[in-house]
Write a protein that holds these residues in place. Structure first.
Motif, mmCIF file in Angstrom:
data_model
loop_
_atom_site.group_PDB
_atom_site.id
_atom_site.type_symbol
_atom_site.label_atom_id
_atom_site.label_comp_id
_atom_site.label_asym_id
_atom_site.label_seq_id
_atom_site.Cartn_x
_atom_site.Cartn_y
_atom_site.Cartn_z
ATOM 1 N N LEU A 115 -1.283 1.856 -3.909
ATOM 2 C CA LEU A 115 -1.419 3.286 -3.628
ATOM 3 C C LEU A 115 -1.101 3.594 -2.168
ATOM 4 O O LEU A 115 -0.480 4.617 -1.858
ATOM 5 C CB LEU A 115 -2.836 3.751 -3.979
ATOM 6 C CG LEU A 115 -3.137 3.789 -5.482
ATOM 7 C CD1 LEU A 115 -4.631 3.792 -5.736
ATOM 8 C CD2 LEU A 115 -2.483 5.000 -6.136
ATOM 9 N N ALA A 116 -1.522 2.701 -1.272
ATOM 10 C CA ALA A 116 -1.220 2.894 0.155
ATOM 11 C C ALA A 116 0.285 2.924 0.383
ATOM 12 O O ALA A 116 0.800 3.739 1.156
ATOM 13 C CB ALA A 116 -1.860 1.774 0.977
ATOM 14 N N LYS A 117 0.996 2.051 -0.325
ATOM 15 C CA LYS A 117 2.455 2.012 -0.188
ATOM 16 C C LYS A 117 3.100 3.255 -0.789
ATOM 17 O O LYS A 117 3.933 3.908 -0.146
ATOM 18 C CB LYS A 117 3.008 0.757 -0.875
ATOM 19 C CG LYS A 117 4.518 0.632 -0.762
ATOM 20 C CD LYS A 117 5.009 -0.661 -1.397
ATOM 21 C CE LYS A 117 6.523 -0.797 -1.246
ATOM 22 N NZ LYS A 117 7.018 -2.073 -1.825
ATOM 23 N N ILE A 173 4.740 0.390 7.480
ATOM 24 C CA ILE A 173 4.180 1.718 7.785
ATOM 25 C C ILE A 173 2.657 1.694 7.724
ATOM 26 O O ILE A 173 1.972 2.458 8.393
ATOM 27 C CB ILE A 173 4.737 2.789 6.818
ATOM 28 C CG1 ILE A 173 4.333 4.184 7.294
ATOM 29 C CG2 ILE A 173 4.268 2.559 5.395
ATOM 30 C CD1 ILE A 173 4.954 5.316 6.505
ATOM 31 N N VAL A 174 2.113 0.780 6.895
ATOM 32 C CA VAL A 174 0.655 0.656 6.770
ATOM 33 C C VAL A 174 0.153 -0.286 7.860
ATOM 34 O O VAL A 174 0.544 -1.456 7.905
ATOM 35 C CB VAL A 174 0.252 0.117 5.382
ATOM 36 C CG1 VAL A 174 -1.274 -0.030 5.288
ATOM 37 C CG2 VAL A 174 0.769 1.023 4.278
ATOM 38 N N VAL A 259 0.161 -5.925 16.923
ATOM 39 C CA VAL A 259 -0.035 -6.908 15.854
ATOM 40 C C VAL A 259 -0.502 -6.205 14.573
ATOM 41 O O VAL A 259 -1.326 -5.301 14.622
ATOM 42 C CB VAL A 259 -1.102 -7.939 16.295
ATOM 43 C CG1 VAL A 259 -1.369 -8.939 15.176
ATOM 44 C CG2 VAL A 259 -0.659 -8.648 17.564
ATOM 45 N N ASN A 260 0.047 -6.615 13.439
ATOM 46 C CA ASN A 260 -0.328 -6.032 12.157
ATOM 47 C C ASN A 260 -0.402 -7.147 11.115
ATOM 48 O O ASN A 260 0.609 -7.796 10.845
ATOM 49 C CB ASN A 260 0.709 -4.984 11.742
ATOM 50 C CG ASN A 260 0.285 -4.159 10.548
ATOM 51 O OD1 ASN A 260 -0.888 -4.045 10.254
ATOM 52 N ND2 ASN A 260 1.259 -3.593 9.853
ATOM 53 N N PRO A 261 -1.546 -7.427 10.534
ATOM 54 C CA PRO A 261 -2.819 -6.732 10.734
ATOM 55 C C PRO A 261 -3.584 -7.253 11.953
ATOM 56 O O PRO A 261 -3.334 -8.357 12.426
ATOM 57 C CB PRO A 261 -3.593 -7.083 9.452
ATOM 58 C CG PRO A 261 -3.112 -8.452 9.105
ATOM 59 C CD PRO A 261 -1.651 -8.466 9.477
ATOM 60 N N LYS A 262 -4.511 -6.434 12.437
ATOM 61 C CA LYS A 262 -5.427 -6.846 13.492
ATOM 62 C C LYS A 262 -6.687 -7.424 12.842
ATOM 63 O O LYS A 262 -7.104 -6.972 11.774
ATOM 64 C CB LYS A 262 -5.807 -5.657 14.369
ATOM 65 C CG LYS A 262 -4.698 -5.173 15.294
ATOM 66 C CD LYS A 262 -5.195 -4.006 16.121
ATOM 67 C CE LYS A 262 -4.271 -3.714 17.296
ATOM 68 N NZ LYS A 262 -2.911 -3.416 16.895
#
Length: 344
Positions: A115-117, A173-174, A259-262
């Motif tokens: 859903l986030a995507k 983007i997330v 950085v992703n994810p933190k």
């Protein structure tokens, strides 16, 4: 950051940590939207939240895996961020029912990432756990400490973190933040929301308060022969109100392009033993607790507490509330909930 009208989806938002985070979000000007199927929470929490916040709470009684219904929610509201709490969360239960944990914890995460995507949600804050450190060789643990697991529950958290790491590579983007928090305790200062286990508690403090309230005959301390000063396990007990504020802080910085994810430890940096918790409760309340020693519990480790340097520096967050405040507020909540259930 201008937070007004920013809609934040909170899965498991009627649960223990979720409900306190909903309060923190409203206090910061966000509009939380609760997703909860109430399998591990009570529906009257919504009414209590409305009284605390003097706000109408938007909520949907739906499971995270029900993507068809959730798409309707995402279409109705411009969701800016997701805080994902919804999961089964007891170490002992996971040892007995690993498949249930795999199905719910992985299934709900996959649905929320899909859903986030699809709806291009900018921020994703994941409720992880210090259980990903397994049985650590060095204390305190920092974010670079070796990651493993000691239970199916810990396994689901470790793998969920890896799933998110792989996901954001394909969907940058997330911006994701993984919060590895330690042992949440305490209740809201109003005494009307807190840890309210369904049936026999899995965590120490609600078992203490239920024993003091006469709901349980006595408390069992699992193990007295650990290599610790008093022979009992040591944990980093963090007040749930502090923990809720850490989620808001994570949300506000997760739009960064670094950085992703933190990853952040969220704790106090201090360890407290089981016996120390019992003695503190007795001192604060003046009530003597009946307790006995039992055998060690499967999945339990000797000791763990956090190095919090990274979260203090990068999130500008630090724990402020004491063990004493957590115990006192938990006892107030226990008495409140006993009266509430009696009236019902």
């Amino acid at each position: 950051m201008n937070t007004e009208k920013k809609h934040i989806l909170v899965t498991g938002g009627a649960g223990y940590i979720g409900s306190h985070t909903v309060v923190a979000l409203i206090e910061k000007g966000y509009t939380p939207i609760i997703i909860d199927d109430f399998r591990n929470s009570n529906k009257d929490v919504i009414l209590r939240l409305e009284k605390i916040t003097n706000s109408e709470i938007i909520y949907f009684n739906v499971a995270c895996q029900d993507t068809f219904r959730l798409k309707g929610v995402f279409s109705q509201f411009p969701i800016e961020g997701i805080i994902h709490f919804a999961a089964d969360k007891a170490v002992g239960e996971s040892m007995e029912k690993p498949l249930m944990y795999f199905d719910n914890n992985f299934g709900s995460l996959i649905s929320m990432l899909e859903l986030a995507k699809e709806f291009e949600v900018k921020s994703f804050v994941f409720s992880s756990s210090c259980t990903v450190y397994g049985d650590p060789k060095q204390i305190p643990v920092n974010e670079q400490s070796p990651v493993s697991y000691n239970s199916p529950y810990g396994f689901t958290k470790k793998v969920s973190e890896e799933m998110i790491e792989q996901f954001v590579k394909s969907c940058p983007i997330v911006k994701a933040t993984l919060l590895r928090y330690f042992n949440p305790v305490g209740a809201h200062e109003s005494g009307t929301i807190g840890e309210e286990p369904d049936g026999k508690p899995n965590n120490l403090l609600p078992f203490i308060t239920q024993t003091a309230a006469g709901v349980r005959d006595e408390l069992t301390v699992f193990g007295k022969d650990y290599d610790t000063p008093d022979g009992t396990c040591i944990r980093d007990y963090i007040h749930v109100v502090d923990l809720a504020e850490a989620h808001v802080a994570a949300l506000e910085m997760s739009d960064s392009n670094e950085v992703n994810p933190k990853v952040f430890n969220v704790g106090t940096g201090k360890g407290t033993s089981v016996l120390e918790m019992i003695k503190a409760f007795e001192k604060i309340t003046g009530k003597e607790l009946p307790y006995k020693f039992g055998p060690r519990r499967d999945g339990d480790i000797k000791e763990i507490f956090a190095n919090t340097d990274k979260v203090n520096k990068e999130l500008k967050w630090t724990s402020r509330k004491t063990i004493e405040e957590a115990i006192s507020s938990s006892w107030t909540f226990e008495q409140y909930i006993r009266e509430l259930r009696k009236e019902a």
